[in-house]
Enzyme design. Sequence first.
Site, mmCIF file in Angstrom:
data_model
loop_
_atom_site.group_PDB
_atom_site.id
_atom_site.type_symbol
_atom_site.label_atom_id
_atom_site.label_comp_id
_atom_site.label_asym_id
_atom_site.label_seq_id
_atom_site.Cartn_x
_atom_site.Cartn_y
_atom_site.Cartn_z
ATOM 1 N N GLU A 1 34.617 57.833 54.339
ATOM 2 C CA GLU A 1 33.198 58.145 54.513
ATOM 3 C C GLU A 1 32.368 56.903 54.816
ATOM 4 O O GLU A 1 31.436 56.956 55.608
ATOM 5 C CB GLU A 1 32.651 58.842 53.258
ATOM 6 C CG GLU A 1 31.241 59.350 53.459
ATOM 7 C CD GLU A 1 30.862 60.479 52.524
ATOM 8 O OE1 GLU A 1 29.699 60.923 52.579
ATOM 9 O OE2 GLU A 1 31.718 60.929 51.743
ATOM 10 N N ARG A 2 32.716 55.766 54.208
ATOM 11 C CA ARG A 2 31.987 54.533 54.523
ATOM 12 C C ARG A 2 32.147 54.173 55.997
ATOM 13 O O ARG A 2 31.184 53.786 56.665
ATOM 14 C CB ARG A 2 32.488 53.374 53.656
ATOM 15 C CG ARG A 2 32.000 53.387 52.234
ATOM 16 C CD ARG A 2 32.538 52.205 51.440
ATOM 17 N NE ARG A 2 32.002 50.944 51.897
ATOM 18 C CZ ARG A 2 32.681 50.024 52.587
ATOM 19 N NH1 ARG A 2 33.950 50.226 52.897
ATOM 20 N NH2 ARG A 2 32.111 48.900 52.968
ATOM 21 N N ASN B 1 39.076 57.672 45.727
ATOM 22 C CA ASN B 1 38.008 56.838 45.191
ATOM 23 C C ASN B 1 38.416 56.133 43.903
ATOM 24 O O ASN B 1 38.031 54.986 43.665
ATOM 25 C CB ASN B 1 36.749 57.679 44.948
ATOM 26 C CG ASN B 1 35.974 57.925 46.223
ATOM 27 O OD1 ASN B 1 35.281 57.051 46.704
ATOM 28 N ND2 ASN B 1 36.102 59.112 46.797
#
Length: 247
Positions: A72-73, A106
């Site tokens: 996502e980053r 994560n």
Amino acid sequence: LEDAEIGYLKDLGNSGVLEIDIDKIKPNPYQPRKEFKEESIIELANSIKRYGLLQPVILIRDKDEYILVVGERGLKAVKKLNKDKIKAIVVDYSLNDLREYALIENIQREDLNPIEIAISLSNLIKEHNYTHEELANIISKSRSYVTNLLRVLNLPNFVQNKIRENKLSIGHAKVLIGLDENLLKEIVEEIEKRDLNVRETEKLIQRLKNPIKNKDIITNEKLILIAKKFKESGFKVEVNRNSLKIK
């Protein structure tokens, strides 16, 4: 390179790297990470502009669109560069597995704060009826890690927010669980004001819960300020009623 830690995923096979239209990519609805530092995204965007995206994002197909699994980053950074396409690998996973994959990715990169992890663990238990032991095995942590994190969700929101902001540790949270909300507010205020560690917090709780038996409540504000200076310099300091013990 942060986005390269995807070793928990199944064999990627021979899908290869594709160029996917960014406007066809939807975010993972189960992404536990809610906060992304803007400066970090800008730094990554600058790196991508200079060197390109070193690690493709990971997607699953959803009819004519795609759902993001990992990266996502990277996606946010590429969007900042106003690009139309992004390098991606499309894998054959089910939508039901997305929450688990997002959480593990994560946790492995330690991007989540403890509250985000706790909420995700709670959701996985609700969806799959995992025991704490089973969930601990899935995320490669101890059972006590899972149990202690889940207990943090019993704390009021104002305490959870302090943990999110890194103003309270999980160690602090463990000794605060089960306390009356008014007492909690007083203790959290003292932790921040005096920079108390977990052991000092436990002592404070005992003093406040037993005011008659414990008449040595610290009232000397000057001592507290001096102790804080010593702590900032790396010393271990124990504050008593009218004295400091410095290691």
